[in-house]
Design an enzyme around this catalytic site. Sequence first.
Site, PDB file in Angstrom:
ATOM      1  N   LYS A 111       2.965  -6.846  13.546  1.00 31.21           N
ATOM      2  CA  LYS A 111       4.181  -6.264  14.123  1.00 31.21           C
ATOM      3  C   LYS A 111       5.242  -7.312  14.405  1.00 31.21           C
ATOM      4  O   LYS A 111       6.433  -7.050  14.278  1.00 31.21           O
ATOM      5  CB  LYS A 111       3.856  -5.508  15.425  1.00 31.21           C
ATOM      6  CG  LYS A 111       3.173  -4.181  15.179  1.00 31.21           C
ATOM      7  CD  LYS A 111       3.252  -3.303  16.422  1.00 31.21           C
ATOM      8  CE  LYS A 111       2.565  -1.976  16.200  1.00 31.21           C
ATOM      9  NZ  LYS A 111       2.493  -1.163  17.404  1.00 31.21           N
ATOM     10  N   LYS A 194      -1.355   1.290   5.599  1.00 38.10           N
ATOM     11  CA  LYS A 194      -1.745   2.372   6.501  1.00 38.10           C
ATOM     12  C   LYS A 194      -0.626   3.410   6.603  1.00 38.10           C
ATOM     13  O   LYS A 194       0.548   3.035   6.593  1.00 38.10           O
ATOM     14  CB  LYS A 194      -1.974   1.707   7.864  1.00 38.10           C
ATOM     15  CG  LYS A 194      -2.713   2.509   8.871  1.00 38.10           C
ATOM     16  CD  LYS A 194      -2.910   1.685  10.135  1.00 38.10           C
ATOM     17  CE  LYS A 194      -1.591   1.419  10.844  1.00 38.10           C
ATOM     18  NZ  LYS A 194      -1.702   0.855  12.178  1.00 38.10           N
ATOM     19  N   LYS A 197       4.070   5.640  11.396  1.00 42.62           N
ATOM     20  CA  LYS A 197       5.348   6.222  11.818  1.00 42.62           C
ATOM     21  C   LYS A 197       6.514   5.321  11.444  1.00 42.62           C
ATOM     22  O   LYS A 197       7.646   5.772  11.320  1.00 42.62           O
ATOM     23  CB  LYS A 197       5.383   6.365  13.349  1.00 42.62           C
ATOM     24  CG  LYS A 197       4.421   7.377  13.901  1.00 42.62           C
ATOM     25  CD  LYS A 197       4.401   7.254  15.432  1.00 42.62           C
ATOM     26  CE  LYS A 197       3.174   7.900  16.015  1.00 42.62           C
ATOM     27  NZ  LYS A 197       2.876   7.461  17.371  1.00 42.62           N
TER      28      LYS A 197
HETATM   29  P1  TYM Z   1      -0.816   4.909  17.944  1.00 42.33           P
HETATM   30  O1  TYM Z   1       0.201   5.650  18.732  1.00 42.33           O
HETATM   31  O2  TYM Z   1      -0.369   3.945  16.900  1.00 42.33           O
HETATM   32  O3  TYM Z   1      -1.796   5.934  17.230  1.00 42.33           O
HETATM   33  C1  TYM Z   1      -2.482   6.961  17.944  1.00 42.33           C
HETATM   34  C2  TYM Z   1      -3.879   7.148  17.357  1.00 42.33           C
HETATM   35  O4  TYM Z   1      -3.797   7.446  15.959  1.00 42.33           O
HETATM   36  C3  TYM Z   1      -4.617   6.553  15.226  1.00 42.33           C
HETATM   37  N1  TYM Z   1      -3.970   6.272  13.932  1.00 42.33           N
HETATM   38  C4  TYM Z   1      -4.569   6.416  12.745  1.00 42.33           C
HETATM   39  N2  TYM Z   1      -5.815   6.812  12.406  1.00 42.33           N
HETATM   40  C5  TYM Z   1      -6.111   6.868  11.087  1.00 42.33           C
HETATM   41  N3  TYM Z   1      -5.230   6.541  10.094  1.00 42.33           N
HETATM   42  C6  TYM Z   1      -3.976   6.138  10.387  1.00 42.33           C
HETATM   43  N4  TYM Z   1      -3.111   5.837   9.416  1.00 42.33           N
HETATM   44  C7  TYM Z   1      -3.590   6.060  11.762  1.00 42.33           C
HETATM   45  N5  TYM Z   1      -2.446   5.706  12.409  1.00 42.33           N
HETATM   46  C8  TYM Z   1      -2.695   5.843  13.726  1.00 42.33           C
HETATM   47  C9  TYM Z   1      -4.694   5.296  16.073  1.00 42.33           C
HETATM   48  O5  TYM Z   1      -5.844   4.541  15.773  1.00 42.33           O
HETATM   49  C10 TYM Z   1      -4.735   5.870  17.467  1.00 42.33           C
HETATM   50  O6  TYM Z   1      -6.062   6.220  17.828  1.00 42.33           O
HETATM   51  N6  TYM Z   1      -2.411   1.241  20.975  1.00 42.33           N
HETATM   52  C11 TYM Z   1      -2.576   2.646  20.668  1.00 42.33           C
HETATM   53  C12 TYM Z   1      -2.298   3.563  21.843  1.00 42.33           C
HETATM   54  C13 TYM Z   1      -3.048   3.249  23.095  1.00 42.33           C
HETATM   55  C14 TYM Z   1      -4.424   3.481  23.341  1.00 42.33           C
HETATM   56  C15 TYM Z   1      -4.647   3.054  24.679  1.00 42.33           C
HETATM   57  C16 TYM Z   1      -5.450   4.006  22.589  1.00 42.33           C
HETATM   58  C17 TYM Z   1      -2.510   2.700  24.218  1.00 42.33           C
HETATM   59  N7  TYM Z   1      -3.471   2.586  25.199  1.00 42.33           N
HETATM   60  C18 TYM Z   1      -5.911   3.125  25.263  1.00 42.33           C
HETATM   61  C19 TYM Z   1      -6.717   4.079  23.166  1.00 42.33           C
HETATM   62  C20 TYM Z   1      -6.933   3.641  24.488  1.00 42.33           C
HETATM   63  C21 TYM Z   1      -1.586   3.014  19.552  1.00 42.33           C
HETATM   64  O7  TYM Z   1      -0.602   2.361  19.349  1.00 42.33           O
HETATM   65  O8  TYM Z   1      -1.859   4.189  18.920  1.00 42.33           O
END
Ligand code: TYM
Length: 332
Positions: A111, A194, A197
Amino acid sequence: MPRIFSGVQPTGNLHLGNYLGAIRNWVRLQRDYECLYCVVDLHAITVEQDPAELTKATREVAASLLAAGIDPARSIVFNQTQVAGHAELAWLLNCIARVGWLNRMTQFKEKAGKNRVNASVGLYVYPVLMAADILLYKATHVPVGEDQKQHLELCRDIAQAFNSQFGVDFFPLTEPLILGEATRVMSLRDGAKKMSKSDVSDYSRINLTDPPDTIAQKIRKAKTDPNPLPDTVAELERRPEADNLVTIYAALADRDRQSVLAEYAGAQFSTFKERLTEVAVATLSPITAEMRRLLADPVYVDGVLRHGTARARSLAEPVLREAQKIVGLLRT
Ligand code: TYM
């Protein structure tokens, strides 16, 4: 008592990767666990956001979770900012985590890109805030997509270091739950990237808000190779785009890749893409319709978040106080 915590960032539309990698599992886990599902707005601001868009996206993402089947009577749904304990515990954990551990985080490197010195300090300590999210509720299990695995390993390291520095058995060593066929959904335009968004091309992803004709068009245009579908999963190995479409189909249809190949071996991708469109539309249309209905009723969605906040606070408060006592910040 097993307890689940997971989070999603309010940065634009949720896509099929979020749904298959995480949110669909969140819905299923509600049956057997006490669950907290959080819209992590504090994580979103580690990169620049338009304030008005951020406020709007927080409500929209909450509505998507409800539309996907998160039941607010059962699970706690809220946004991170409303429970101040997340930021407070993150500070304590910032003083436990080591710079060397954060330097290993691959997502920060991706990032921040080449201009690392210009990345926000928030982006650097982002995984520590994630650990605070989880440990504030002493969550035992965290359902996520594959991309979050390293952050959850860090969460265990931080919990362990806290426990050992203070000679306590306070924070649990949280287990990741990386479930289903599609733990890492790839871009429809590039099988090495991947689904995300932040990809500039909207054709790289299927959004939960896409109408059926857009879904059909994106799948039709999805990159593939010229060969028909193979017989075995092993033969998908050097065909990332083909593998991705088969994986998405399997996940949507709740099957494994081998059973999908058993049915479609020898078929052309043009035919397979039509079937894939059908199953994608059948799964996503009801969610999209429910989202639209919920977004027309913002008072309801805000009410769910308020109720979730109150429940989350009451769980968080005693854990934070106890952590503060252990560190010596509060009188016992
Ligand atoms: P975020 O907002 O990027 O994504 C939310 C969830 O979606 C999953 N994900 C995917 N799974 C499969 N293929 C993909 N292409 C894909 N893109 C996203 C992510 O693995 C996630 O589970 N850091 C985290 C948010 C967070 C969090 C937490 C998660 C903040 N605090 C505590 C668990 C526990 C994030 O940016 O997710």
